[in-house]
Design an enzyme around this catalytic site. Structure first.
Site, short mmCIF file in Angstrom:
data_model
loop_
_atom_site.label_atom_id
_atom_site.label_comp_id
_atom_site.label_asym_id
_atom_site.label_seq_id
_atom_site.Cartn_x
_atom_site.Cartn_y
_atom_site.Cartn_z
N ASN A 31 0.84 -1.21 0.00
CA ASN A 31 0.00 0.00 0.00
C ASN A 31 0.87 1.26 0.00
OD1 ASN A 31 -2.38 -1.53 0.21
ND2 ASN A 31 -2.02 -1.78 2.41
N HIS A 118 -14.00 -2.15 6.45
CA HIS A 118 -12.83 -2.86 6.99
C HIS A 118 -13.13 -3.53 8.34
CE1 HIS A 118 -8.64 -3.04 8.65
NE2 HIS A 118 -8.42 -3.43 7.41
N GLU A 162 -16.08 3.43 3.46
CA GLU A 162 -14.70 3.72 3.04
C GLU A 162 -14.78 4.58 1.80
OE1 GLU A 162 -12.30 0.08 2.56
OE2 GLU A 162 -13.19 -0.58 4.44
N SER A 166 -10.92 -1.28 0.26
CA SER A 166 -9.57 -1.83 0.31
C SER A 166 -9.36 -3.09 -0.52
CB SER A 166 -9.19 -2.12 1.76
OG SER A 166 -10.07 -3.06 2.32
N ASP A 191 -13.72 6.30 6.10
CA ASP A 191 -12.38 5.74 6.26
C ASP A 191 -11.62 6.01 4.96
OD1 ASP A 191 -10.17 4.09 6.30
OD2 ASP A 191 -11.17 2.47 7.37
N HIS A 194 -7.37 4.29 2.01
CA HIS A 194 -6.81 4.13 0.66
C HIS A 194 -7.05 5.36 -0.22
CE1 HIS A 194 -5.78 -0.01 1.53
NE2 HIS A 194 -6.89 0.01 2.26
N LYS A 223 -0.17 3.71 4.67
CA LYS A 223 -0.37 3.34 3.27
C LYS A 223 0.34 4.39 2.39
CE LYS A 223 -4.41 0.95 4.95
NZ LYS A 223 -3.74 -0.30 5.32
C1 LIG Z 1 -9.89 0.48 4.92
C2 LIG Z 1 -8.89 0.31 6.02
N1 LIG Z 1 -9.12 0.90 7.19
C3 LIG Z 1 -8.27 0.78 8.22
C4 LIG Z 1 -7.14 0.01 8.10
C5 LIG Z 1 -6.22 -0.11 9.27
O1 LIG Z 1 -5.15 0.78 9.13
P1 LIG Z 1 -3.72 0.41 9.72
O2 LIG Z 1 -3.07 -0.50 8.74
O3 LIG Z 1 -3.03 1.72 9.87
O4 LIG Z 1 -3.95 -0.27 11.03
C6 LIG Z 1 -6.84 -0.61 6.90
C7 LIG Z 1 -5.63 -1.44 6.77
O5 LIG Z 1 -5.57 -2.45 6.15
C8 LIG Z 1 -7.75 -0.47 5.83
O6 LIG Z 1 -7.54 -1.07 4.64
#
Ligand SMILES: Cc1ncc(COP(=O)(O)O)c(C=O)c1O
Length: 367
Positions: A31, A118, A162, A166, A191, A194, A223
């Protein structure tokens, strides 16, 4: 047989056993969308900060001695940068989401969330006390039905989505969802894991430009920004509520000051001319890949194969051919949608995209 060995053997039988694998081959899986993870100016900033006396650890919870100038500077900078009331920095995005959803919605509230959100959001919702309703992915009518049904029953309505999904790489219909949130007086939580650094007019995420009222956004550092952390952006009352009641914030050692400092430096880099150039390079690659593969046009390209074993074998073939591509299986994605998840980064080239597409030919019917 030992219980855990038995469970692991079952996972292996289902082709669902996971194991750790070091990176190798051309990066079509990280990422690190802008290549910031190894950026010389961020490395230099880290070395200089340590040489100038920055401590390695924070030494305590943020509410005790773990709150440092680096944390404070980052949060003040980020509030100006994102144009919101206040921000709060967590060690990672998972913890930030978990804190949000276990703290803000309470038992008289309803959280309406997209089926593809997520795990950190879903785990937070399920550990919290609010009623929650899952709606089919990106289905605006379903969102509206639920909002209408609960508008008079819930004290506060929340919508959790989101900006860029993801595992599917598609975008949420943000402006429509924002309008629904306004219409039903819901708080919209986006969120941007990405989206941060990659999308939006100046890389602040897909939500860049949306009015801040009743909006909460999460920007992760791990990311596109190449560092680590989860930054919640919201109105001052929401952030103060988290500071006062979010258990993952209160009962945890603050992330190292260096991490907070680098998060700020990475945001500054993203806002710089160089950040802009890298973002444009990546977006050009996204368009190029979309022309060849169709799809949503983001940096995340799922190649859905369905069967778990098929996905694992395909990933292994691609790794042998020199491409770092990983298989994603349930429960991370819905049953029968095991896939290869390709992600693009600004350092790739068009010829590398062409070559990965031809290496993938067997898995891309019709191309
Ligand atoms: C959409 C989404 N939110 C939150 C997270 C969590 O973030 P972090 O990797 O900083 O714990 C991820 C990580 O994979 C994600 O893809």
């Amino acid at each position: 047989m030992n219980l855990f060995l038995k469970k692991l053997a079952q996972l292996e039988d289902q082709n669902r056993l996971r194991s750790l694998k070091l990176p190798g081959g051309i990066d079509f899986s990280s990422n690190d969308y802008l290549g910031f993870r190894s950026h010389p100016s961020l490395k230099k900033a880290a070395i200089e900060a340590l040489e100038n006396g920055m401590d390695l650890g924070s030494g305590g919870s943020r509410l005790l001695r773990g709150h440092t100038e680096a944390h404070q500077n980052l949060e003040e900078f980020a509030a100006r940068y994102y144009g919101c009331g206040k921000t709060l920095y967590f060690a990672n995005g998972f913890m930030a989401n978990y804190a949000l959803f276990t703290t803000l919605p309470t038992r008289h509230d309803v959280v309406v969330y997209d089926a593809y959100t997520h795990a950190s959001v879903r785990d937070g919702i399920h550990a919290g006390t609010a009623k929650s309703v899952k709606v089919p992915h990106n289905d605006l009518n379903a969102f509206e039905d639920v909002l209408k049904r609960y508008r008079d029953k819930a004290e506060t309505l929340y919508i959790a989505i989101e900006s860029v999904y993801s595992m599917d790489g598609d975008f949420a219909p943000l402006s429509e969802l924002y309008k629904l949130a306004q219409l039903y007086e819901a708080i919209l939580i986006i969120d941007e894991a990405h989206g941060t650094g990659v999308w939006g007019k100046t890389g602040k995420g897909v939500s860049e430009g949306l009015p801040q009222e009743n909006l909460v956004t999460l920007h992760t550092g791990g990311k596109a920004l190449g560092v680590a952390g989860g930054l919640i952006c919201a109105s001052a009352d929401i952030i103060d509520m988290l500071i006062n009641t979010a258990r993952p914030f209160i009962y945890s050692t603050a992330p190292p000051p260096l991490q907070a400092y680098l998060m700020q430096k990475a945001l500054e880099l993203s806002a710089s001319d160089e950040g802009c150039t890298r973002r444009n390079d990546l977006r050009t690659l996204c368009t190029y890949a979309q022309e060849k593969l169709s799809g949503a046009g983001s940096q995340i390209i799922p190649i859905i194969l369905g069967d778990d074993k098929c996905a694992v074998d395909a990933a292994s073939d691609m790794q042998k051919a020199g491409y770092d591509i990983r298989a994603i299986r349930p429960p991370t994605v819905p049953e029968n949608t095991a896939r290869l998840r390709l992600s693009l980064n600004a350092q790739l080239t068009k010829p590398q995209i062409d070559s990965v597409i031809s290496a993938l030919a067997d898995y891309l019917p019709g191309i």
